[in-house]
Write a protein that holds these residues in place. Structure first.
Motif, mmCIF file in Angstrom:
data_model
loop_
_atom_site.group_PDB
_atom_site.id
_atom_site.type_symbol
_atom_site.label_atom_id
_atom_site.label_comp_id
_atom_site.label_asym_id
_atom_site.label_seq_id
_atom_site.Cartn_x
_atom_site.Cartn_y
_atom_site.Cartn_z
ATOM 1 N N THR A 17 -4.342 -2.928 -9.956
ATOM 2 C CA THR A 17 -3.027 -3.554 -9.783
ATOM 3 C C THR A 17 -2.580 -3.475 -8.321
ATOM 4 O OG1 THR A 17 -2.441 -2.896 -12.015
ATOM 5 C CG2 THR A 17 -0.623 -3.526 -10.575
ATOM 6 N N LEU A 18 -2.752 -2.303 -7.717
ATOM 7 C CA LEU A 18 -2.328 -2.137 -6.318
ATOM 8 C C LEU A 18 -3.152 -3.045 -5.409
ATOM 9 C CD1 LEU A 18 -1.889 1.744 -6.204
ATOM 10 C CD2 LEU A 18 -0.061 0.053 -6.104
ATOM 11 N N VAL A 34 -4.422 1.230 -12.364
ATOM 12 C CA VAL A 34 -3.440 1.300 -11.276
ATOM 13 C C VAL A 34 -4.083 0.830 -9.967
ATOM 14 C CG1 VAL A 34 -2.051 2.891 -9.879
ATOM 15 C CG2 VAL A 34 -2.048 3.108 -12.357
ATOM 16 N N HIS A 72 -8.937 4.774 -3.451
ATOM 17 C CA HIS A 72 -9.195 5.288 -4.776
ATOM 18 C C HIS A 72 -7.896 5.854 -5.338
ATOM 19 C CE1 HIS A 72 -11.967 6.643 -7.805
ATOM 20 N NE2 HIS A 72 -11.418 7.846 -7.793
ATOM 21 N N CYS A 73 -7.758 5.824 -6.664
ATOM 22 C CA CYS A 73 -6.536 6.355 -7.272
ATOM 23 C C CYS A 73 -6.895 7.063 -8.572
ATOM 24 C CB CYS A 73 -5.594 5.190 -7.555
ATOM 25 S SG CYS A 73 -4.163 5.659 -8.526
ATOM 26 N N ARG A 74 -6.309 8.231 -8.789
ATOM 27 C CA ARG A 74 -6.490 8.936 -10.056
ATOM 28 C C ARG A 74 -5.113 9.215 -10.650
ATOM 29 N NH1 ARG A 74 -9.522 13.972 -9.067
ATOM 30 N NH2 ARG A 74 -10.141 13.868 -11.245
ATOM 31 N N VAL A 75 -5.016 9.073 -11.964
ATOM 32 C CA VAL A 75 -3.715 9.206 -12.619
ATOM 33 C C VAL A 75 -3.746 10.336 -13.639
ATOM 34 C CG1 VAL A 75 -2.023 8.052 -14.105
ATOM 35 C CG2 VAL A 75 -3.150 6.778 -12.289
ATOM 36 N N LEU A 92 -2.302 -4.181 -1.565
ATOM 37 C CA LEU A 92 -2.152 -2.854 -0.962
ATOM 38 C C LEU A 92 -3.526 -2.250 -0.691
ATOM 39 C CD1 LEU A 92 0.834 -2.098 -3.183
ATOM 40 C CD2 LEU A 92 0.918 -1.842 -0.712
ATOM 41 N N GLY A 121 -2.140 -6.547 -5.562
ATOM 42 C CA GLY A 121 -0.879 -6.713 -4.843
ATOM 43 C C GLY A 121 -1.054 -6.649 -3.335
ATOM 44 N N LEU A 163 -5.932 0.673 -0.467
ATOM 45 C CA LEU A 163 -6.241 2.056 -0.860
ATOM 46 C C LEU A 163 -7.715 2.179 -1.179
ATOM 47 C CD1 LEU A 163 -5.242 2.822 -4.535
ATOM 48 C CD2 LEU A 163 -5.178 0.524 -3.626
#
Lengths: 82, 82
Positions: free
Chosen positions: A27-28, A24, A37-40, A33, A31, A35
């Protein structure tokens, strides 16, 4: 008895490689964007009938420990939604 | 610039059949656990750098609308975690 709505938030433990989060994040960033860091993980909202909020939280904690999360690779957190 | 941690909570819309929720509900009830209803969705924690909390929320809302959730079948909610 009151009906309580309790949210269960499940995320991979920090030391576990979070492959969905990496995907994710990539992908961000592709695109454009911005950010860090991201955790899902997983999210559930469970409504239970209980005498009070503490008992409602205990009931949902029992469910989380019974089947909702895997303690080897995940952590969870509860939130009272209503 | 401050780093904010924003949670994204995604659930199927109420009018959409929540097959995962039905399955989890059935499993918990078979295990003798007492619940009314369960809905299952996705949970993400995203850290972003922004001037203030409102801009951080806007950045994450843009990500949610860009790829994280499907507006045809899902709703999402943001929460400032820190």
């Amino acid at each position: 008895m009151t009906t309580y709505l309790i949210a269960v938030k499940i995320l991979p433990r920090p030391e576990v490689l979070d492959t969905q989060g990496r995907a994710v994040e990539a992908t961000l960033k592709e695109g454009g964007l911005n950010l860090e860091h991201c955790r899902v993980g997983k999210y559930m909202e469970i409504s239970v009938n209980a005498e009070n909020q503490e008992l409602a939280l205990n009931q949902v904690r029992e469910m989380a420990e019974y089947v909702l999360y895997n303690p080897l690779i995940e952590n969870f957190e509860l939130e009272v939604k209503g």
